[in-house]
Write a protein that holds these residues in place. Structure first.
Motif, short mmCIF file in Angstrom:
data_model
loop_
_atom_site.label_atom_id
_atom_site.label_comp_id
_atom_site.label_asym_id
_atom_site.label_seq_id
_atom_site.Cartn_x
_atom_site.Cartn_y
_atom_site.Cartn_z
N ILE A 4 19.97 -53.54 -47.90
CA ILE A 4 19.95 -52.11 -48.41
C ILE A 4 18.90 -51.31 -47.85
O ILE A 4 17.90 -51.66 -48.34
CB ILE A 4 20.60 -52.19 -49.71
CG1 ILE A 4 21.95 -52.74 -50.24
CG2 ILE A 4 20.33 -50.55 -50.07
CD1 ILE A 4 22.17 -52.57 -51.45
N ASN A 5 19.04 -50.14 -47.08
CA ASN A 5 17.69 -49.71 -46.64
C ASN A 5 17.98 -48.13 -47.23
O ASN A 5 19.08 -47.58 -48.05
CB ASN A 5 17.65 -49.39 -45.47
CG ASN A 5 17.69 -50.59 -44.46
OD1 ASN A 5 16.91 -51.23 -44.56
ND2 ASN A 5 18.66 -50.72 -43.58
N THR A 6 16.74 -47.58 -47.55
CA THR A 6 16.46 -46.27 -48.22
C THR A 6 15.47 -45.35 -47.29
O THR A 6 14.99 -45.78 -46.39
CB THR A 6 15.77 -46.64 -49.80
OG1 THR A 6 14.43 -46.88 -49.48
CG2 THR A 6 16.44 -47.30 -50.44
N ARG A 112 13.03 -47.18 -63.09
CA ARG A 112 14.09 -46.85 -62.16
C ARG A 112 15.21 -46.13 -62.78
O ARG A 112 15.95 -46.08 -63.77
CB ARG A 112 14.81 -48.10 -61.57
CG ARG A 112 13.72 -49.23 -61.20
CD ARG A 112 13.04 -48.46 -59.92
NE ARG A 112 12.09 -49.55 -59.31
CZ ARG A 112 10.53 -49.96 -59.64
NH1 ARG A 112 10.36 -49.28 -60.62
NH2 ARG A 112 10.10 -50.73 -59.23
N THR A 114 19.00 -43.46 -61.20
CA THR A 114 19.95 -43.41 -60.18
C THR A 114 20.08 -41.96 -60.06
O THR A 114 21.52 -41.35 -60.74
CB THR A 114 21.24 -44.21 -60.39
OG1 THR A 114 21.66 -43.76 -61.86
CG2 THR A 114 20.92 -45.70 -60.48
N CYS A 131 24.15 -41.47 -52.40
CA CYS A 131 23.61 -42.21 -53.57
C CYS A 131 22.14 -42.21 -53.52
O CYS A 131 21.65 -42.48 -52.32
CB CYS A 131 24.17 -43.54 -53.79
SG CYS A 131 25.90 -43.92 -53.99
N SER A 132 21.55 -42.12 -54.65
CA SER A 132 19.76 -42.20 -54.45
C SER A 132 19.35 -43.11 -55.63
O SER A 132 20.31 -43.35 -56.82
CB SER A 132 19.23 -40.83 -54.48
OG SER A 132 19.39 -40.10 -55.81
N ILE A 133 18.22 -43.34 -55.34
CA ILE A 133 17.31 -44.34 -56.40
C ILE A 133 16.07 -43.65 -56.79
O ILE A 133 15.61 -42.86 -55.69
CB ILE A 133 17.30 -45.67 -56.10
CG1 ILE A 133 16.74 -45.94 -54.82
CG2 ILE A 133 18.78 -46.50 -56.30
CD1 ILE A 133 16.33 -47.38 -54.52
N GLN A 149 17.03 -41.62 -50.70
CA GLN A 149 18.47 -41.84 -50.61
C GLN A 149 18.64 -43.31 -50.07
O GLN A 149 18.21 -43.85 -49.31
CB GLN A 149 18.76 -40.83 -49.28
CG GLN A 149 20.16 -41.09 -48.79
CD GLN A 149 20.39 -40.13 -47.75
OE1 GLN A 149 19.52 -39.22 -47.21
NE2 GLN A 149 21.85 -40.32 -47.11
N VAL A 150 19.90 -43.87 -50.72
CA VAL A 150 20.54 -45.24 -50.13
C VAL A 150 21.32 -45.05 -48.76
O VAL A 150 22.03 -44.09 -49.10
CB VAL A 150 21.23 -45.69 -51.39
CG1 VAL A 150 21.80 -47.10 -50.96
CG2 VAL A 150 20.37 -45.91 -52.68
#
Length: 151
Positions: A4-6, A112, A114, A131-133, A149-150
């Motif tokens: 999973i990249n951001t 953390r 979301t 989706c974001s984290i 951003q995911v």
């Protein structure tokens, strides 16, 4: 398993006031009033409109649950609703220092969230579908979130 990249979106700095309800049957309940703030990133920047807020519950297991909502007002006059849930916890001695108002290295605890976004702006409509984290940290009367951003 795929990775999973951001991608970094922005840093959000919130000016807050905190009210405490104290110990309730569910844990220690607090409310946050956002007086304003700012956000800055490669694709958007601007200010946080006053009036947003958040609610937290420090559960019996010392994990803090947070729920927040606010309006981002971009420098080019677009508004974006942001809402998130999150968790914060860490070693007791670190959390005790945070609750006493000390500045603590963000790497010493877990914070953390979301964030999700909603806007009618055509320019920023891409935010409606991501989706974001975020990773949070604290300073005196401010909360900072680095939002990603995911992909």
């Amino acid at each position: 398993m795929p990775e999973i990249n951001t991608r970094f979106l922005f840093t959000l700095a919130l000016e807050i006031q905190v009210s405490s309800l104290g110990d309730t049957p569910y844990g220690r309940r607090r409310m946050f009033h956002f007086d304003g703030g700012s956000f800055d990133g490669p694709k958007l920047k601007g200010k946080v409109l006053p009036g947003g807020g958040g609610w937290s519950l420090i559960r019996r297991d010392d994990v803090m649950e947070v729920d927040a909502r606010l309006i981002l007002d971009t420098n080019d006059n677009h508004q974006i609703y942001a809402a998130w849930k999150g968790l914060r916890h860490g070693p007791k001695e670190v959390m005790d220092r945070l609750y006493q108002g000390e500045i603590v290295d963000p790497g010493a605890y877990y914070f953390r969230t979301t964030p999700y976004f909603e806007t009618s702006s055509e320019k920023y409509s891409w935010m409606n579908g991501i989706c974001s984290i975020a990773s949070g940290s604290l300073s005196v009367n401010a909360r900072t979130l680095d939002v990603f951003q995911v992909l």
